[in-house]
Design an enzyme around this catalytic site. Structure first.
Site, short mmCIF file in Angstrom:
data_model
loop_
_atom_site.label_atom_id
_atom_site.label_comp_id
_atom_site.label_asym_id
_atom_site.label_seq_id
_atom_site.Cartn_x
_atom_site.Cartn_y
_atom_site.Cartn_z
N ARG A 258 20.67 11.60 118.00
CA ARG A 258 20.58 12.70 117.03
C ARG A 258 20.17 13.94 117.80
NH1 ARG A 258 15.79 14.14 115.08
NH2 ARG A 258 14.74 12.14 114.85
N HIS A 262 15.60 15.60 112.47
CA HIS A 262 15.80 14.43 111.58
C HIS A 262 16.34 14.91 110.23
CE1 HIS A 262 15.19 10.87 109.20
NE2 HIS A 262 14.45 11.57 108.37
N TYR A 271 7.58 15.48 118.99
CA TYR A 271 7.57 14.09 119.44
C TYR A 271 8.59 13.75 120.53
CZ TYR A 271 11.23 13.82 115.79
OH TYR A 271 12.34 14.04 115.02
C1 LIG Z 1 12.39 2.61 102.27
C2 LIG Z 1 12.15 3.94 102.93
N1 LIG Z 1 11.10 4.09 103.74
C3 LIG Z 1 10.88 5.28 104.34
C4 LIG Z 1 11.72 6.34 104.12
C5 LIG Z 1 11.50 7.67 104.82
N2 LIG Z 1 12.52 7.80 105.87
C6 LIG Z 1 13.63 8.53 105.68
S1 LIG Z 1 14.67 8.45 106.99
C7 LIG Z 1 13.60 7.47 107.85
C8 LIG Z 1 13.93 7.00 109.24
C9 LIG Z 1 15.23 6.30 109.29
O1 LIG Z 1 15.54 6.06 110.64
P1 LIG Z 1 16.91 5.40 111.03
O2 LIG Z 1 17.15 4.20 110.19
O3 LIG Z 1 16.92 5.23 112.49
O4 LIG Z 1 18.00 6.49 110.58
P2 LIG Z 1 18.18 7.99 111.12
O5 LIG Z 1 17.30 8.86 110.27
O6 LIG Z 1 17.79 8.01 112.55
O7 LIG Z 1 19.61 8.31 110.90
C10 LIG Z 1 12.47 7.19 107.10
C11 LIG Z 1 11.35 6.36 107.58
C12 LIG Z 1 12.80 6.15 103.25
N3 LIG Z 1 13.69 7.11 102.99
N4 LIG Z 1 13.03 4.95 102.67
#
Ligand SMILES: Cc1ncc(C[n+]2csc(CCOP(=O)(O)OP(=O)(O)O)c2C)c(N)n1
Ligand SMILES: [Mg+2]
Length: 381
Positions: A258, A262, A271
């Protein structure tokens, strides 16, 4: 009794065809028609241009929070391009480019990120699920869709997107397990972009790869250079063909990055280092594919201007849309809404009726009889 090794032993393959230095493995180069190569490039470039525009629109206050995909264009387009329109695509929250490939109008995506209910609705004949914000919850849904396709005897394949962070959720493991047991036609596309907000991959798992997690469920798992659209297209094509032939699910781990924030609510300088980002910028999926197409004489002059005009036109249509109904945020979750939501809805309705143009002056305030939800911050007047 001796200790014996059980067969089969597991190995994880990594596929790369066009690397970041522009080196092409001609033995693995797929025989894609020039029109398909041009379409892949157009979609990746549109994804990039729109992404940059969306971030600017958010900064200008014209849309709400947005999750950019910059850097992940090859993972998304290389995989989604392996689907037929009759197949199903199940996105997470960062799949703007893949959604456009599937036919979502740009202005509908803008409406979604501006909080319009209708922005999240697929067209009636479209075989896509809406954006899923809760991490990994879309994975069991995708397996359910694939189970339904298998049950009905149609040949639809389901492709579901998620990130590296999602592999730590129970839903990921439950979905893979059932997909393996039922041998349903689903392709799991994990975009391993190295970060789950501020959590790096090494704090997410002690596994050497994410692809190998599939092996525990008796499902093939393949790692692919997710910034190489040719490699992703080949791996996804093979996984889709296997699924369609009744040979069950596959997990594809696309190694990508990415490059942006985020979401527009995030500050990644807190970070991760500039050096890390710069190293991945040198592996940009667009740079190497552009060089490949240039070498084959397939680059279209003026394409960026054409795409920017298409985006500008969509932004114009989006901004001509009347304001969203703020009260709609209370709809479609509960058949019978709990009392505190009924009270909040009534209060918002009163405030909007009193002053339709202005946002509520004291938006944290709640009626004195409201019950706090877990984790909810309440400000009493
Ligand atoms: C069940 C849940 N827990 C926490 C969140 C908050 N949250 C949104 S995106 C994210 C990280 C996701 O990381 P990843 O699966 O690697 O996807 P990326 O954002 O890197 O595309 C989190 C913890 C959420 N949306 N849903
Ligand atoms: Mg991630």
């Amino acid at each position: 009794m001796p200790r014996t090794l059980l067969e089969p032993r597991f190995q994880v393959e990594h596929l790369s065809i066009l690397d970041s230095e522009g080196t092409l493995d001609t033995a693995l180069e797929p025989k894609l028609a020039p029109d398909e190569l041009r379409a892949l490039w157009r979609a990746m470039l549109l994804g990039r241009r729109l992404d940059e525009r969306m971030v600017r629109l958010q900064r200008q206050g014209r849309i709400g929070t947005f999750a950019p995909l910059k850097g992940q264009e090859a993972s998304q387009i290389g995989s989604v391009a392996a689907l037929r329109t009759t197949d199903w695509m199940v996105p997470s929250f960062r799949e703007t480019a893949a959604m456009i490939w599937r036919g979502w109008p740009i202005e509908r995506l803008l409406l979604f990120f501006a909080g319009y209910l209708e922005g999240g609705q697929p067209a009636p004949a479209q075989h896509d699920l809406p954006v899923t914000i809760p991490v990994a919850t879309q994975l069991p849904h995708a397996v359910g869709l694939a189970y339904a396709a298998q049950y009905r005897g149609d040949d639809a394949v389901v492709m579901v997107y998620f990130g590296d962070g999602a592999t730590s959720e129970g839903d990921f493991h439950e979905a893979l397990n059932f997909a393996g047991v039922w041998q349903v036609p689903v392709v799991f596309v994990c975009q391993n972009n190295q970060w789950a907000i501020s959590v790096p991959l090494k704090k997410q798992t002690h596994s050497r790869t994410l692809a190998q997690k599939a092996h525990a469920y008796g499902v093939p798992g393949l790692q692919v250079d997710g910034n190489d659209v040719l490699a992703v297209r080949v791996a996804a094509g093979e996984a889709v063909a296997r699924a369609r032939a009744g040979q069950g699910p596959t997990l594809l781990e696309c190694i990508t990055y990415r490059l942006g924030v985020h979401t527009t609510a995030d500050d990644p300088t807190k970070y991760r280092s500039e050096e890390e980002v710069a190293a991945w910028e040198r592996k940009d999926p667009l740079t190497r594919f552009r060089a490949y197409l240039e070498g084959r004489g397939l680059l279209e002059a003026g394409l960026e201007e054409t795409l920017d005009a298409e985006i500008a036109e969509a932004v114009r249509r989006f901004e001509a849309t009347p304001p969203a109904d703020a009260l709609a945020m209370f709809d479609h979750v509960y058949a019978e809404p709990p009392a505190h939501l009924v009270a909040q809805r009534e209060e918002l309705a009163r405030r909007l009726a009193a002053n339709p143009a202005a946002p509520p002056a004291d938006s944290d305030a709640v009626p004195p009889d409201a019950t706090p939800m877990r984790g909810q911050r309440l400000t009493r007047r």
